[in-house]
Motif scaffolding. Structure first.
Motif, mmCIF file in Angstrom:
data_model
loop_
_atom_site.group_PDB
_atom_site.id
_atom_site.type_symbol
_atom_site.label_atom_id
_atom_site.label_comp_id
_atom_site.label_asym_id
_atom_site.label_seq_id
_atom_site.Cartn_x
_atom_site.Cartn_y
_atom_site.Cartn_z
ATOM 1 N N VAL A 1 -6.912 14.086 -4.498
ATOM 2 C CA VAL A 1 -6.608 13.470 -5.787
ATOM 3 C C VAL A 1 -6.373 14.602 -6.775
ATOM 4 C CG1 VAL A 1 -7.381 11.938 -7.622
ATOM 5 C CG2 VAL A 1 -8.023 11.468 -5.245
ATOM 6 N N ARG A 2 -5.198 14.652 -7.356
ATOM 7 C CA ARG A 2 -4.833 15.751 -8.248
ATOM 8 C C ARG A 2 -4.769 15.269 -9.699
ATOM 9 N NH1 ARG A 2 -2.639 20.718 -7.393
ATOM 10 N NH2 ARG A 2 -1.534 21.684 -9.162
ATOM 11 N N LEU A 3 -5.323 16.049 -10.593
ATOM 12 C CA LEU A 3 -5.320 15.734 -12.015
ATOM 13 C C LEU A 3 -4.564 16.806 -12.775
ATOM 14 C CD1 LEU A 3 -6.338 14.104 -14.501
ATOM 15 C CD2 LEU A 3 -8.337 15.603 -14.511
ATOM 16 N N GLY A 4 -3.588 16.389 -13.552
ATOM 17 C CA GLY A 4 -2.861 17.290 -14.433
ATOM 18 C C GLY A 4 -2.841 16.719 -15.835
ATOM 19 N N GLY A 5 -2.155 17.407 -16.726
ATOM 20 C CA GLY A 5 -2.050 16.932 -18.086
ATOM 21 C C GLY A 5 -2.642 17.904 -19.081
ATOM 22 N N PHE A 6 -3.009 17.380 -20.239
ATOM 23 C CA PHE A 6 -3.520 18.214 -21.327
ATOM 24 C C PHE A 6 -4.620 17.469 -22.071
ATOM 25 C CE2 PHE A 6 0.818 19.412 -20.499
ATOM 26 C CZ PHE A 6 0.787 20.804 -20.513
ATOM 27 N N ALA A 7 -5.645 18.227 -22.464
ATOM 28 C CA ALA A 7 -6.751 17.677 -23.252
ATOM 29 C C ALA A 7 -6.836 18.437 -24.566
ATOM 30 C CB ALA A 7 -8.069 17.799 -22.476
ATOM 31 N N GLU B 1 -2.380 12.031 -9.579
ATOM 32 C CA GLU B 1 -1.486 11.891 -8.425
ATOM 33 C C GLU B 1 -2.342 11.743 -7.180
ATOM 34 O OE1 GLU B 1 1.744 11.675 -8.546
ATOM 35 O OE2 GLU B 1 2.019 12.157 -10.679
ATOM 36 N N LEU B 2 -2.117 10.652 -6.421
ATOM 37 C CA LEU B 2 -2.881 10.413 -5.205
ATOM 38 C C LEU B 2 -2.068 9.519 -4.281
ATOM 39 C CD1 LEU B 2 -5.711 7.824 -5.942
ATOM 40 C CD2 LEU B 2 -3.851 8.273 -7.510
ATOM 41 N N ALA C 1 -2.909 7.740 -20.126
ATOM 42 C CA ALA C 1 -3.242 7.956 -18.722
ATOM 43 C C ALA C 1 -2.108 7.451 -17.840
ATOM 44 C CB ALA C 1 -4.553 7.250 -18.360
ATOM 45 N N PHE C 2 -1.824 8.212 -16.780
ATOM 46 C CA PHE C 2 -0.752 7.869 -15.861
ATOM 47 C C PHE C 2 -1.256 8.045 -14.433
ATOM 48 C CE2 PHE C 2 0.871 9.651 -19.767
ATOM 49 C CZ PHE C 2 1.786 8.697 -20.186
ATOM 50 N N VAL C 3 -0.959 7.086 -13.594
ATOM 51 C CA VAL C 3 -1.340 7.135 -12.181
ATOM 52 C C VAL C 3 -0.071 7.082 -11.348
ATOM 53 C CG1 VAL C 3 -2.617 6.012 -10.327
ATOM 54 C CG2 VAL C 3 -3.573 6.046 -12.636
ATOM 55 N N ASN C 4 0.224 8.168 -10.669
ATOM 56 C CA ASN C 4 1.457 8.289 -9.893
ATOM 57 C C ASN C 4 2.686 7.991 -10.766
ATOM 58 O OD1 ASN C 4 0.051 8.995 -7.597
ATOM 59 N ND2 ASN C 4 0.039 6.928 -6.746
ATOM 60 N N PHE D 1 0.812 -1.220 0.000
ATOM 61 C CA PHE D 1 0.000 0.000 0.000
ATOM 62 C C PHE D 1 0.847 1.273 0.000
ATOM 63 C CE2 PHE D 1 -2.467 -3.326 2.121
ATOM 64 C CZ PHE D 1 -3.573 -3.355 1.291
ATOM 65 N N ASP D 2 2.147 1.102 -0.202
ATOM 66 C CA ASP D 2 3.026 2.270 -0.234
ATOM 67 C C ASP D 2 4.073 2.071 -1.330
ATOM 68 O OD1 ASP D 2 3.980 4.761 0.531
ATOM 69 O OD2 ASP D 2 5.422 3.889 1.933
ATOM 70 N N ILE D 3 3.603 1.929 -2.560
ATOM 71 C CA ILE D 3 4.473 1.638 -3.699
ATOM 72 C C ILE D 3 4.798 2.938 -4.431
ATOM 73 C CG2 ILE D 3 4.635 0.432 -5.906
ATOM 74 C CD1 ILE D 3 2.754 -1.693 -4.760
ATOM 75 N N HIS D 4 6.075 3.247 -4.535
ATOM 76 C CA HIS D 4 6.515 4.474 -5.190
ATOM 77 C C HIS D 4 7.407 4.183 -6.399
ATOM 78 C CE1 HIS D 4 5.030 7.183 -1.981
ATOM 79 N NE2 HIS D 4 5.346 6.175 -1.167
#
Length: 612
Positions: A229-235, A287-288, A250-253, A85-88
């Motif tokens: 929960v933060r969302l960044g990027g471009f559309a 990012e979360l 799509a990218f998660v962390n 539960f703490d994978i970086h």
């Protein structure tokens, strides 16, 4: 039947069936290891689509002889401590290298940055050779030859060399977008060299390397946060679209994922703005807290599970829609070049009906400026009306039918035509369907039916969260005959339909009586609209109820009540339509996702005639 312990080689081959499905899977695992090792340069070389050779070279932290020996054992890793539960890191399972070694000829050479010499270990079909000294540069080189030679049956399920090479290229692209500070080089006998120089913190520059420079001009930045929960990027703007979803990342962390829920949220965010069969271009980064997402769903680590999927979907849909409203309507910058190419010698007439690379006929060059519904776009609404000087154009002066022209505010009057507005001033109507307007630096062609359809839809959409739309009573109720099941479905949603100004009641087992219709739709085919509504409700009516699909009803009603193709408009009506488009978010596309206008810059027109 006797139970026995499987051999270590067979165990690894079974695991390899899940982790290493094709050469691209092996490339993904090796690139992830290089990134986790802190590499700033990663070189990938292939042959035979990765089946004959796959070599990954990095300048990361390297490994000692002791670590090298452990690296090819199952479930040995430096990236995981005591909790999932703490994978970086990208890797954590400790399965990739032993799985590859069990089905291929694997050689790993590594050297610590300060080490005097390097070390090498080889694994052939699961058989491990002792670690030995070897010359090496700082970092690690992993070479995989004859993938699946130990499991020939797997080779039969692989695709052509070209397809497998393309899959590896896609993996490299996803990794390159996720890590712009790393330089990636992909080469091999089956492809030309593909290089992505490092761009540091300029993520958009790296995305442009992968998706093309056009994306930079057609991208809207995203920056939103909801409950940590933060969302960044471009559309991409709606008119910048593609024929498949391969251009959605799509990218998660920082981990590239192919999550169906995220792709579904992207589709939902672009609903009513993208034509059917076309797909938006988007790069999303979530990012979360690692504890709020499970990346251990599948050995390939491409699927994830969120603890609160509704929160993530709502964040994505809301952020993209807010960005589209904030940026206003913008034509894709790729259309102008496509039109110029169409006029070159040798252009096939059959190609003239094909859509531009962006999916719509959006003729605008890189200097195209978006317009947004601000005070500037409606500044002329309250100015003194001047008589338009259009007598010489001999435009039709047919009287407008009731409710067919977009309703303006009580204090809004037709303004003197001027090209200073974003959509310019109406100059002509051609084929009783297209409005030609002059802007300060070009011209705009508007599809009057598609544009008005969007305007009516936006007014109905507002009514969904506000007061009931004004309705007009019918002197004689319209009786519409329908199958009994369709009548039942309509009556189930009668209250919601009444909110939109459509009042219906049951009229026997196989008919409904329409007593009121939305005032803004004016004269219309009531029976046709009711039948269309019944068909749509039958298609999507689920336990979720009407609330999630009510906008589809509004879109259908708007289509029936819009200015029809073939209606001749006066100059004042055309300019009123243009001004209301400028003041309405989302007016660049109709309810079906088709563009409502196209733009051609003066510089493009001059190039057509060889003046520049």
């Amino acid at each position: 039947m006797v139970i026995k312990q499987l051999s270590e080689t067979l165990i690894n081959q079974i695991a390899a069936g899940e982790v290493i499905e094709r050469p691209a899977s092996a490339a993904k695992e090796l690139i992830e290891n290089a990134i986790d090792a802190g590499a700033s340069r990663i070189e990938i070389a292939t042959a035979g689509g990765g089946k004959s050779l796959l070599r990954v070279i990095d300048n990361g932290c390297g490994m000692s002889a002791e670590d090298l020996e452990l690296s090819i054992r199952r479930h040995c890793t430096s990236k995981l401590k005591d909790s999932l539960f703490d994978i970086h890191s990208l890797g954590f399972r400790g399965e990739a290298l032993p799985s590859i070694g069990s089905v291929a000829k694997l050689t790993i050479t590594s050297r610590l940055p300060g080490g005097a010499e390097g070390s090498e270990v080889a694994v052939v079909g699961g058989k491990v050779s002792p670690v030995r000294p070897a010359p090496a540069n700082p970092g690690t080189t992993v070479e995989v030859r004859d993938l699946f030679f130990a499991t020939p049956a797997r080779l039969k399920f692989l695709k052509t060399e070209k397809a497998e090479a393309g899959a590896i290229t896609e993996i490299v692209k996803r990794m390159a977008i996720a890590f712009p500070a790393i330089r990636f080089v992909l080469s091999g006998t089956d492809r030309t060299t593909l290089e992505f120089p490092a761009t540091g913190d300029d993520r958009l520059a790296r995305i442009a390397q992968v998706l093309g420079s056009d994306f930079r001009d057609n991208a809207i930045e995203l920056d939103a946060e909801r409950e940590d929960v933060r969302l960044g990027g471009f559309a991409g703007v709606p008119t910048f679209n593609r024929g498949n979803s391969a251009h959605q990342y799509a990218f998660v962390n920082g981990r590239p994922v192919q999550d169906k829920q995220i792709l579904s949220a992207i589709r939902g965010a672009y609903a009513e703005t993208i034509p059917q069969g076309r797909y938006p271009v988007a790069v999303l980064s979530l990012e979360l807290d690692p504890a709020l997402v499970d990346v251990n769903v599948h050995p390939a680590k491409s699927d994830v599970r969120f603890r609160d999927p509704g929160l993530v979907r709502g964040l994505i849909v809301g952020a993209i829609r807010d960005a589209l409203r904030r940026e206003g309507d913008r034509a894709s910058t790729t259309g102008g070049g496509g039109m110029l190419r169409a006029f070159r010698p040798g252009f096939s007439p059959a190609a003239s009906s094909a859509p531009s690379p962006s999916g719509g006929w959006s003729f605008a060059n890189s200097s195209s400026r978006p317009f947004s519904p601000t005070a500037a776009s409606t500044a002329g609404f309250n100015e003194t009306v001047q008589q338009p000087a259009f007598a010489a154009m001999n435009l039709p002066t047919a009287r407008a039918e009731a409710h067919e022209v977009p309703a303006a505010a009580p204090d809004v009057r037709a303004e003197a035509p001027t090209p200073s507005y974003p959509l310019g001033a109406a100059r002509a109507q051609v084929h009783a369907n297209y409005i030609v307007a002059q802007t300060e630096d070009g011209l705009v062609i508007v599809d009057q039916h598609a544009a008005h359809e969007r305007l009516v839809f936006e007014q109905m959409r507002k009514a969904l969260s506000g007061r009931r739309l004004p309705s007009q009573g019918l002197l004689i109720p319209e009786i519409v005959d329908l199958p009994e099941e369709d009548c039942n479905r309509l009556m189930t949603h009668a209250v919601a339909l009444e909110q939109l100004g459509l009042a219906i009641e049951r009229f026997g087992p196989g008919a409904v009586a329409v007593r009121e219709t939305p005032a803004m739709l004016g004269e219309m085919d009531v029976a046709g609209m009711v039948r269309d509504l019944a068909d749509e409700i039958a298609e999507w009516d689920t336990a979720q109820g009407l609330s999630a699909k009510l906008e589809y009803v509004a879109a259908t009603m708007a289509c029936h009540g819009s200015v029809r193709s073939g209606r001749q408009l006066r100059v004042e009506e055309m300019n009123a339509l243009l001004r209301q488009m400028e003041a309405t978010p989302g007016s660049g596309q109709c309810n079906h996702g088709r563009p409502t206008y196209v733009e051609l810059k003066l510089t493009d027109i001059e190039r057509l005639f060889g003046r520049s």
